[in-house]
Design a protein around this motif. Structure first.
Motif: not given
Length: 168
Positions: A18-28
């Motif tokens: 969950f933390v990984y996908t949240w961080q990844r999507d925050a940079g989009l």
């Protein structure tokens, strides 16, 4: 004890994901995507297709009463092009003049046709050329193994100024 250990492992794995996908999507980038404006090439471009076989209808294709599909499938940048429905014979050059979807920059032609079943033991090909007057942008051949449908793509680029050269 085992129950709490398995619960802890489950929380670490799912929480980490969950933390990984949240961080990844925050940079989009946020907001609707902006479509790039494509500039179409002007001029009298001609596409020439020369098959090494007589094109036939696929005998295994679904037959319908309103089946008026072409024997040769041709697409430019994903858009189907009208191909003359005339009989396509071995060595006969097929010319397509209406190429409004040619654009400055990257372009792609997709071509597909079925050789006769009686010639399934032979390898076949189609020569594809793009011309503008006497200038040849590309001259390439798509080959297929014996018994296979001849299909493939040709990628090329057109420059903005004098419709310079390509790379595929």
């Amino acid at each position: 004890m085992r129950f709490f250990l398995s619960l802890l492992i489950w929380l670490v794995i799912i929480g980490g994901l969950f933390v990984y996908t949240w961080q990844r999507d925050a940079g989009l980038p946020q907001g609707p995507p902006v479509a790039a404006e494509t500039k179409h090439v002007q001029g009298s471009h001609v596409l020439e297709i020369t098959p090494t076989f007589s094109v036939e209808k696929d005998p295994f294709a679904l037959q319908t009463d309103t089946d008026n599909t072409s024997l040769l499938e041709l697409r430019l940048n994903g858009t189907a092009l009208d191909v003359p429905a005339a009989d396509m014979r071995r060595g006969q050059v097929i010319q397509i003049h209406e190429l409004q979807k040619l654009q400055i920059g990257f372009n792609e032609f997709y071509v597909s046709a079925g050789p006769p079943i009686s010639e399934s033991m032979l390898a076949h090909g189609m020569r594809i050329r793009l011309l503008n007057g006497s200038h040849v942008f590309f001259d390439d051949t798509i080959w297929a193994n014996p018994g296979a449908r001849v299909s493939g793509t040709i990628n090329f680029s057109l420059a903005a100024d004098k419709d310079d050269h390509h790379e595929h």
